[in-house]
Design an enzyme around this catalytic site. Structure first.
Site, short mmCIF file in Angstrom:
data_model
loop_
_atom_site.label_atom_id
_atom_site.label_comp_id
_atom_site.label_asym_id
_atom_site.label_seq_id
_atom_site.Cartn_x
_atom_site.Cartn_y
_atom_site.Cartn_z
N GLU A 1 14.78 -4.44 -4.94
CA GLU A 1 16.10 -3.82 -4.91
C GLU A 1 15.92 -2.41 -5.45
O GLU A 1 15.72 -2.23 -6.64
CB GLU A 1 17.04 -4.65 -5.80
N CYS B 1 22.79 1.55 -8.76
CA CYS B 1 22.16 1.74 -7.45
C CYS B 1 23.23 1.77 -6.37
O CYS B 1 23.00 2.26 -5.28
CB CYS B 1 21.09 0.70 -7.18
C1 UN1 Z 1 23.11 -2.05 -9.67
O1 UN1 Z 1 23.58 -0.93 -9.74
O2 UN1 Z 1 21.88 -2.25 -9.83
O3 UN1 Z 1 28.36 -3.65 -7.20
C2 UN1 Z 1 23.94 -3.27 -9.48
C3 UN1 Z 1 28.12 -3.17 -8.29
C4 UN1 Z 1 27.70 -4.06 -9.43
C5 UN1 Z 1 26.23 -4.27 -9.41
C6 UN1 Z 1 25.41 -3.01 -9.42
N1 UN1 Z 1 28.39 -5.32 -9.33
O4 UN1 Z 1 28.20 -1.96 -8.50
#
Ligand code: UN1
Length: 493
Positions: free
Chosen positions: A248, A282
């Site tokens: 990821e 992310c």
């Molecule tokens: C991440 O940024 O690694 O959808 C995960 C979202 C969160 C998860 C982010 N529930 O922004």
């Protein structure tokens, strides 16, 4: 000062080297959280050996019984939610309302994984031959190495650890060096829930300790969240050593605003998407693509609203945006501000470190927006991981979608429109693992597939039922009750 330990084979142990590193709070660099083990190869070996030994019996514990422990863990996460939220805010900066949400995501994941232990469905199919039955079901794989980033110190590891355990694997977890305390609490919670010794192990460290886990011959699966650079290296090693690797990685997520959108909602959405978690998700909205008919209007409201966001220590109620994780990150954001200016971007708010009053004690950066960014500029293309948003003008819906797809990553995406035709066209044509209609690029729910296309991942999806595809293999069974040799493809045709 508090000295933390590794959790190996059900014991809290010092690193073999007896060496430690200090972790400080990004909101106040005078606040030293504690000393954490600098683990090395021998610690990794001990943890992997424990996980390998525990796998033999854990895989044969009936899955619903594994689910019972998972539900207990969920209850303990719930009990410790507020306390854990504060621990996480202190070590990684985002405000407590966000860290509590982070814990909630793990609670949801734990209950979901528990429910899946009663529903790890297989398939049966008719045989080609008489008096024969074909079936297939999921089996665990072995030892899973989990390596994650600082930004979601409980939620993201929970997406990997909990389904992996529910499916009957054992786990070695290396938390981020910037959020080790949350990793310790993760182990405390699974210990209290009663997971048998060796089933879950946490080793703390920095530098190349992650690669020791990846390279270890007895680690069968790697679940990684982090940079594309490191993820690609893990994929290379995994390819060479024939390991299953789930990655990821980066994102450069865009929100599109069409002129028919509910404008207040769209602005509220982009502010949350871009500056929530200080832009360090992310899934963060790092690009805003606005239709030409509402471009200047959006920019003026956006700048005004972004300037009002309250920066500060996330432990103090009322603060909306915390610090970034470390000095190097501040410098990186400064570098991208410089690049955006040189490339011809128009700075409409922020653009520098925030140093007023107590902010000078931490790594604070003003919420920053550059308008007039075009698709050939670096800010449009490169992930920064901080509170910096680019705004780009689109000529039409088709142009907006094309701009959104002009990107090496493909994690999350969003469009604000009240036109149902435009919304469905976007769903069909946007190249991303996740598309939101009339909500920001952040906000994934635990029971749905999470992951991205193109440079974001390698085809796996965490979250929901799809996480079990990462942590299981399929066993196919043929049962012949004809009492004679039935040669497939020969005797029956
Ligand atoms: C991440 O940024 O690694 O959808 C995960 C979202 C969160 C998860 C982010 N529930 O922004």
């Amino acid at each position: 000062m508090q000295k933390f330990k590794n959790y190996i084979n059900g014991q809290w142990v010092e690193p073999i080297s007896k060496e430690y590193f200090k972790n400080i709070s990004p909101a106040n660099t005078d606040d030293i959280i504690g000393e954490f083990p600098l683990s090395g190869q021998e610690d990794v070996n001990a943890a992997v050996a424990a996980a390998k030994a525990a796998y033999k019996s854990w895989k044969n514990v009936p899955a619903p019984k594994r689910g019972d422990l998972m539900r207990k863990a969920a209850d303990i996460f719930t009990r410790r939610k507020k306390e854990l939220g504060k621990i996480m805010t202190r070590e990684m900066g985002k405000p407590t309302f966000e860290t509590e949400g982070d814990v909630q995501e793990a609670i949801d994941t734990a209950y979901y994984a528990a429910s899946e232990t009663r529903r790890l469905f297989g398939h049966t199919a008719p045989s080609e031959m008489p008096n024969k039955m074909n079936l297939s079901f999921r089996v665990p794989i072995g030892v899973v190495g989990v390596i994650t980033a600082f930004n979601f110190p409980i939620a993201v590891p929970s997406w990997k650890i909990l389904p992996a355990l529910a499916a009957g694997n054992t786990v070695i977890y290396k938390p981020s060096k910037d959020a080790p305390h949350a990793g310790v609490v993760f182990a405390e919670i699974l210990e209290e829930a009663g997971f048998p010794k060796g089933v879950f192990n946490v080793i703390l460290g920095k530098g190349n300790m992650g690669s020791m886990i990846v390279e270890h011959p007895d680690v069968n699966v790697i679940g990684f969240t982090g940079s594309t650079e490191i993820g690609c290296k893990i994929a290379e090693i995994g390819g060479r050593l024939n390991k299953k690797v789930s990655l990821e990685m980066g994102g450069k997520n865009a929100q599109i605003i069409m002129p028919d959108a509910n404008m207040d909602l769209a602005i509220e959405g982009v502010l949350w998407g871009a500056f929530g978690t200080t832009g360090q998700r992310c899934t963060a909205t790092s690009r805003l693509i606005v239709h030409k008919d509402c471009y200047e209007k959006v920019i003026s409201i956006l700048a005004e609203r972004a300037n009002k966001l309250k920066l500060g220590d996330g432990l103090i109620a009322g603060n909306e945006v915390g610090p970034v994780i470390h000095e190097a990150s501040l410098k990186n954001i400064e570098k991208y501000c410089q690049i955006a200016k040189e490339d011809g971007g128009r700075l409409i708010c922020g653009g520098k470190r925030a140093v007023e009053g107590d902010l000078a004690k931490g790594y604070f950066f003003e919420p920053t927006i550059f308008a007039d960014i075009t698709k050939d500029m670096r800010l449009f293309n490169e992930e920064v991981f901080g509170p910096i948003l680019s705004v780009t003008k689109a000529e039409s819906l088709e142009d907006a979608i094309e701009l959104q797809n002009h990107c090496e990553y493909g994690l999350s995406s969003s469009i604000y429109t009240t036109n149902v035709n435009a919304a469905f066209q976007a769903v069909r044509d946007i190249e991303a693992g996740i598309t939101y209609i009339n909500s920001p690029t952040i906000g994934a729910e635990a029971h749905m597939p999470f992951g991205g296309v193109k440079g974001t991942g390698n085809g796996h999806r965490e979250g929901g039922w799809t996480a079990f595809d990462i942590f299981t293999e399929w066993k196919t069974v043929y049962i012949d009750y004809s009492d004679q040799l039935q040669r497939a493809q020969i005797d029956n045709y």
